[in-house]
Design a protein around this motif. Structure first.
Motif, PDB file in Angstrom:
ATOM      1  N   ILE A  38       5.426  35.600  10.742  1.00  0.00           N
ATOM      2  CA  ILE A  38       6.121  34.933  11.842  1.00  0.00           C
ATOM      3  C   ILE A  38       7.106  33.970  11.188  1.00  0.00           C
ATOM      4  O   ILE A  38       6.693  33.088  10.437  1.00  0.00           O
ATOM      5  CB  ILE A  38       5.142  34.182  12.761  1.00  0.00           C
ATOM      6  N   GLY A  39       8.384  34.196  11.410  1.00  0.00           N
ATOM      7  CA  GLY A  39       9.404  33.390  10.736  1.00  0.00           C
ATOM      8  C   GLY A  39       9.352  33.545   9.232  1.00  0.00           C
ATOM      9  O   GLY A  39       9.642  32.617   8.491  1.00  0.00           O
ATOM     10  N   GLY A  40       8.954  34.734   8.769  1.00  0.00           N
ATOM     11  CA  GLY A  40       8.887  35.017   7.347  1.00  0.00           C
ATOM     12  C   GLY A  40       7.609  34.558   6.667  1.00  0.00           C
ATOM     13  O   GLY A  40       7.400  34.843   5.489  1.00  0.00           O
ATOM     14  N   GLU A  41       6.732  33.867   7.385  1.00  0.00           N
ATOM     15  CA  GLU A  41       5.488  33.358   6.801  1.00  0.00           C
ATOM     16  C   GLU A  41       4.305  34.257   7.179  1.00  0.00           C
ATOM     17  O   GLU A  41       4.138  34.607   8.349  1.00  0.00           O
ATOM     18  CB  GLU A  41       5.234  31.935   7.298  1.00  0.00           C
ATOM     19  N   HIS A  42       3.491  34.613   6.188  1.00  0.00           N
ATOM     20  CA  HIS A  42       2.321  35.463   6.421  1.00  0.00           C
ATOM     21  C   HIS A  42       1.264  34.666   7.179  1.00  0.00           C
ATOM     22  O   HIS A  42       0.550  33.850   6.597  1.00  0.00           O
ATOM     23  CB  HIS A  42       1.776  35.964   5.076  1.00  0.00           C
ATOM     24  N   LEU A  43       1.163  34.918   8.493  1.00  0.00           N
ATOM     25  CA  LEU A  43       0.246  34.145   9.337  1.00  0.00           C
ATOM     26  C   LEU A  43      -0.862  34.990   9.949  1.00  0.00           C
ATOM     27  O   LEU A  43      -1.878  34.450  10.386  1.00  0.00           O
ATOM     28  CB  LEU A  43       1.018  33.441  10.459  1.00  0.00           C
ATOM     29  N   LEU A  44      -0.682  36.306  10.008  1.00  0.00           N
ATOM     30  CA  LEU A  44      -1.667  37.170  10.644  1.00  0.00           C
ATOM     31  C   LEU A  44      -1.878  38.427   9.810  1.00  0.00           C
ATOM     32  O   LEU A  44      -1.010  38.818   9.035  1.00  0.00           O
ATOM     33  CB  LEU A  44      -1.219  37.571  12.057  1.00  0.00           C
ATOM     34  N   ASP A  45      -3.031  39.041   9.994  1.00  0.00           N
ATOM     35  CA  ASP A  45      -3.336  40.332   9.378  1.00  0.00           C
ATOM     36  C   ASP A  45      -3.642  41.348  10.466  1.00  0.00           C
ATOM     37  O   ASP A  45      -4.210  41.008  11.512  1.00  0.00           O
ATOM     38  CB  ASP A  45      -4.565  40.228   8.460  1.00  0.00           C
ATOM     39  N   LEU A  46      -3.279  42.582  10.196  1.00  0.00           N
ATOM     40  CA  LEU A  46      -3.605  43.693  11.092  1.00  0.00           C
ATOM     41  C   LEU A  46      -4.509  44.651  10.341  1.00  0.00           C
ATOM     42  O   LEU A  46      -4.147  45.148   9.270  1.00  0.00           O
ATOM     43  CB  LEU A  46      -2.322  44.404  11.541  1.00  0.00           C
ATOM     44  N   HIS A  47      -5.695  44.872  10.868  1.00  0.00           N
ATOM     45  CA  HIS A  47      -6.649  45.808  10.269  1.00  0.00           C
ATOM     46  C   HIS A  47      -6.747  47.018  11.185  1.00  0.00           C
ATOM     47  O   HIS A  47      -6.878  46.878  12.407  1.00  0.00           O
ATOM     48  CB  HIS A  47      -8.034  45.168  10.148  1.00  0.00           C
ATOM     49  N   VAL A  48      -6.679  48.217  10.612  1.00  0.00           N
ATOM     50  CA  VAL A  48      -6.809  49.426  11.418  1.00  0.00           C
ATOM     51  C   VAL A  48      -7.800  50.370  10.749  1.00  0.00           C
ATOM     52  O   VAL A  48      -7.860  50.464   9.522  1.00  0.00           O
ATOM     53  CB  VAL A  48      -5.456  50.151  11.629  1.00  0.00           C
ATOM     54  N   GLU A  49      -8.585  51.027  11.570  1.00  0.00           N
ATOM     55  CA  GLU A  49      -9.533  52.007  11.047  1.00  0.00           C
ATOM     56  C   GLU A  49      -9.885  52.998  12.149  1.00  0.00           C
ATOM     57  O   GLU A  49     -10.216  52.609  13.260  1.00  0.00           O
ATOM     58  CB  GLU A  49     -10.810  51.302  10.570  1.00  0.00           C
TER      59      GLU A  49
END
Length: 201
Positions: A38-49
Protein backbone atom coordinates in the motif's frame (compact mmCIF):
# COMPACT_ATOMS: atom_id res chain seq x y z
CA UNK A 1 -3.92 -13.26 -12.66
CA UNK A 2 -1.99 -12.12 -9.57
CA UNK A 3 0.93 -10.80 -11.64
CA UNK A 4 -1.47 -8.71 -13.71
CA UNK A 5 -3.24 -7.25 -10.67
CA UNK A 6 -1.42 -6.89 -7.33
CA UNK A 7 2.01 -8.55 -7.51
CA UNK A 8 4.24 -8.70 -10.62
CA UNK A 9 6.51 -11.23 -8.83
CA UNK A 10 3.76 -13.54 -7.52
CA UNK A 11 4.70 -17.22 -7.57
CA UNK A 12 2.23 -20.10 -7.37
CA UNK A 13 3.42 -23.69 -7.49
CA UNK A 14 1.82 -27.11 -7.68
CA UNK A 15 2.80 -30.28 -5.87
CA UNK A 16 1.54 -33.70 -6.96
CA UNK A 17 1.31 -36.57 -4.48
CA UNK A 18 -0.52 -39.55 -5.94
CA UNK A 19 -4.10 -38.47 -6.67
CA UNK A 20 -3.66 -35.24 -4.70
CA UNK A 21 -2.55 -31.92 -6.17
CA UNK A 22 -1.80 -28.87 -4.02
CA UNK A 23 -1.64 -25.49 -5.73
CA UNK A 24 -0.33 -22.74 -3.45
CA UNK A 25 2.15 -20.05 -2.65
CA UNK A 26 5.56 -21.78 -2.26
CA UNK A 27 6.46 -23.60 0.93
CA UNK A 28 4.24 -23.70 3.96
CA UNK A 29 1.30 -21.36 4.09
CA UNK A 30 3.22 -18.71 6.05
CA UNK A 31 6.61 -19.03 4.35
CA UNK A 32 6.32 -17.32 0.98
CA UNK A 33 3.07 -15.42 0.62
CA UNK A 34 2.27 -12.97 -2.14
CA UNK A 35 3.38 -9.61 -0.77
CA UNK A 36 0.81 -6.82 -1.06
CA UNK A 37 1.86 -3.19 -0.83
CA UNK A 38 0.00 0.00 0.00
CA UNK A 39 1.77 3.14 -1.19
CA UNK A 40 4.78 0.98 -2.01
CA UNK A 41 5.08 -0.39 1.54
CA UNK A 42 4.69 -4.13 2.24
CA UNK A 43 1.74 -4.10 4.65
CA UNK A 44 -0.25 -7.24 3.82
CA UNK A 45 0.29 -10.83 2.71
CA UNK A 46 -1.91 -12.96 0.49
CA UNK A 47 -1.84 -16.71 1.09
CA UNK A 48 -3.51 -19.06 -1.38
CA UNK A 49 -3.91 -22.81 -1.34
CA UNK A 50 -6.11 -25.21 -3.26
CA UNK A 51 -6.10 -28.91 -2.36
CA UNK A 52 -7.42 -30.90 -5.31
CA UNK A 53 -8.13 -34.41 -6.47
CA UNK A 54 -9.47 -35.84 -9.73
CA UNK A 55 -13.19 -35.63 -10.42
CA UNK A 56 -15.36 -38.74 -10.82
CA UNK A 57 -14.44 -39.02 -14.52
CA UNK A 58 -10.71 -38.39 -13.83
CA UNK A 59 -10.75 -35.61 -16.43
CA UNK A 60 -10.62 -32.47 -14.32
CA UNK A 61 -9.17 -31.43 -11.01
CA UNK A 62 -11.82 -31.01 -8.31
CA UNK A 63 -11.16 -28.76 -5.34
CA UNK A 64 -11.42 -30.55 -1.99
CA UNK A 65 -10.38 -27.55 0.10
CA UNK A 66 -9.31 -24.01 -0.67
CA UNK A 67 -8.03 -21.19 1.47
CA UNK A 68 -7.41 -17.60 0.44
CA UNK A 69 -6.25 -15.42 3.35
CA UNK A 70 -5.23 -11.80 3.68
CA UNK A 71 -3.05 -11.17 6.72
CA UNK A 72 -0.38 -9.10 8.45
CA UNK A 73 3.25 -9.98 7.62
CA UNK A 74 4.61 -9.04 11.07
CA UNK A 75 2.23 -11.07 13.25
CA UNK A 76 1.27 -13.57 10.52
CA UNK A 77 -2.31 -13.23 11.72
CA UNK A 78 -5.04 -13.20 9.06
CA UNK A 79 -7.50 -10.37 8.59
CA UNK A 80 -9.90 -12.66 6.83
CA UNK A 81 -10.07 -16.08 5.24
CA UNK A 82 -12.21 -17.14 2.30
CA UNK A 83 -12.44 -20.92 2.50
CA UNK A 84 -14.10 -23.88 0.88
CA UNK A 85 -14.25 -27.31 2.52
CA UNK A 86 -16.15 -29.82 0.43
CA UNK A 87 -16.54 -32.27 3.34
CA UNK A 88 -18.37 -29.77 5.56
CA UNK A 89 -22.06 -30.49 6.15
CA UNK A 90 -23.00 -26.80 5.94
CA UNK A 91 -21.32 -23.55 4.87
CA UNK A 92 -18.94 -25.41 2.59
CA UNK A 93 -18.00 -22.02 1.14
CA UNK A 94 -17.54 -19.46 3.90
CA UNK A 95 -15.70 -16.37 5.08
CA UNK A 96 -14.08 -16.04 8.50
CA UNK A 97 -13.29 -12.54 9.76
CA UNK A 98 -10.50 -12.15 12.31
CA UNK A 99 -11.61 -9.24 14.45
CA UNK A 100 -12.91 -8.53 17.92
CA UNK A 101 -16.50 -7.73 18.78
CA UNK A 102 -17.82 -8.12 22.32
CA UNK A 103 -21.37 -8.78 21.10
CA UNK A 104 -20.23 -11.83 19.11
CA UNK A 105 -18.21 -13.12 22.05
CA UNK A 106 -21.26 -12.89 24.32
CA UNK A 107 -23.55 -14.68 21.86
CA UNK A 108 -21.01 -17.41 21.09
CA UNK A 109 -20.37 -17.99 24.79
CA UNK A 110 -24.12 -18.39 25.35
CA UNK A 111 -24.16 -20.84 22.42
CA UNK A 112 -21.73 -23.04 24.35
CA UNK A 113 -18.62 -22.56 22.26
CA UNK A 114 -15.60 -24.20 23.87
CA UNK A 115 -12.76 -21.91 24.83
CA UNK A 116 -12.67 -18.18 24.14
CA UNK A 117 -15.39 -17.20 21.68
CA UNK A 118 -14.07 -15.17 18.75
CA UNK A 119 -15.69 -13.65 15.70
CA UNK A 120 -13.54 -15.89 13.48
CA UNK A 121 -15.34 -18.90 14.99
CA UNK A 122 -18.34 -17.88 12.88
CA UNK A 123 -18.43 -19.34 9.35
CA UNK A 124 -20.32 -16.85 7.20
CA UNK A 125 -21.82 -18.87 4.32
CA UNK A 126 -21.29 -17.54 0.81
CA UNK A 127 -22.78 -19.24 -2.22
CA UNK A 128 -22.47 -22.98 -2.46
CA UNK A 129 -19.91 -25.46 -3.72
CA UNK A 130 -20.32 -24.34 -7.32
CA UNK A 131 -20.92 -20.60 -6.97
CA UNK A 132 -18.50 -19.61 -4.24
CA UNK A 133 -16.15 -16.60 -4.20
CA UNK A 134 -13.01 -16.89 -6.29
CA UNK A 135 -9.50 -15.49 -5.86
CA UNK A 136 -10.42 -12.60 -8.16
CA UNK A 137 -13.09 -11.48 -5.67
CA UNK A 138 -10.50 -11.29 -2.88
CA UNK A 139 -8.05 -9.39 -5.10
CA UNK A 140 -10.77 -6.88 -6.02
CA UNK A 141 -11.63 -6.37 -2.32
CA UNK A 142 -7.93 -5.88 -1.47
CA UNK A 143 -7.57 -3.15 -4.11
CA UNK A 144 -10.93 -1.43 -3.63
CA UNK A 145 -11.38 -1.64 0.16
CA UNK A 146 -7.83 -1.99 1.52
CA UNK A 147 -6.06 0.26 -0.99
CA UNK A 148 -3.56 -2.38 -2.13
CA UNK A 149 -1.30 -1.18 -4.96
CA UNK A 150 -2.36 -2.54 -8.35
CA UNK A 151 -1.04 -2.90 -11.88
CA UNK A 152 -2.39 -0.90 -14.81
CA UNK A 153 -5.35 -2.75 -16.28
CA UNK A 154 -5.86 -4.84 -13.13
CA UNK A 155 -9.66 -4.65 -13.30
CA UNK A 156 -9.78 -6.21 -16.79
CA UNK A 157 -7.58 -9.07 -15.54
CA UNK A 158 -9.90 -9.63 -12.57
CA UNK A 159 -13.03 -9.57 -14.73
CA UNK A 160 -11.52 -11.95 -17.28
CA UNK A 161 -10.51 -14.40 -14.55
CA UNK A 162 -13.89 -14.16 -12.84
CA UNK A 163 -15.72 -14.78 -16.14
CA UNK A 164 -13.53 -17.85 -16.76
CA UNK A 165 -14.24 -19.12 -13.22
CA UNK A 166 -18.01 -18.64 -13.56
CA UNK A 167 -18.10 -20.43 -16.91
CA UNK A 168 -16.22 -23.42 -15.48
CA UNK A 169 -18.53 -23.52 -12.46
CA UNK A 170 -21.67 -23.19 -14.61
CA UNK A 171 -20.54 -26.13 -16.77
CA UNK A 172 -19.78 -28.16 -13.64
CA UNK A 173 -23.15 -27.29 -12.09
CA UNK A 174 -24.93 -28.36 -15.28
CA UNK A 175 -22.95 -31.61 -15.39
CA UNK A 176 -23.86 -32.25 -11.72
CA UNK A 177 -27.54 -31.56 -12.40
CA UNK A 178 -27.68 -33.93 -15.39
CA UNK A 179 -25.86 -36.65 -13.46
CA UNK A 180 -28.18 -36.26 -10.45
CA UNK A 181 -31.38 -35.83 -12.50
CA UNK A 182 -30.90 -37.72 -15.80
CA UNK A 183 -34.65 -37.64 -16.41
CA UNK A 184 -34.41 -33.84 -16.68
CA UNK A 185 -31.61 -33.76 -19.28
CA UNK A 186 -34.00 -32.69 -22.04
CA UNK A 187 -35.27 -29.83 -19.89
CA UNK A 188 -31.71 -28.64 -19.33
CA UNK A 189 -31.01 -28.77 -23.07
CA UNK A 190 -34.15 -26.73 -23.76
CA UNK A 191 -33.11 -24.10 -21.20
CA UNK A 192 -29.68 -23.83 -22.83
CA UNK A 193 -31.29 -23.40 -26.25
CA UNK A 194 -33.59 -20.70 -24.87
CA UNK A 195 -30.66 -18.87 -23.28
CA UNK A 196 -28.68 -19.01 -26.54
CA UNK A 197 -31.70 -17.68 -28.43
CA UNK A 198 -32.06 -14.76 -25.97
CA UNK A 199 -28.36 -13.89 -26.30
CA UNK A 200 -28.46 -13.93 -30.12
CA UNK A 201 -31.71 -11.90 -30.29
Amino acid sequence: MLRGTVSPEAVIESTVRGDRVVISTPGKRTDHPVELTIGGEHLLDLHVEWRCTWDHARRYLAVVESNVAVGFPVTRNPLLRVEYVRARRWAQAHIQVHAERADYGYVLAKAGKDGPAQLYDVHLPVGDRRFRPCLEDVVEMAVEDLGVDSQDGWRAVVEEGRDRWRLIQAKSALRDAIREHPDQAETFRRLIDEAQHEVSS
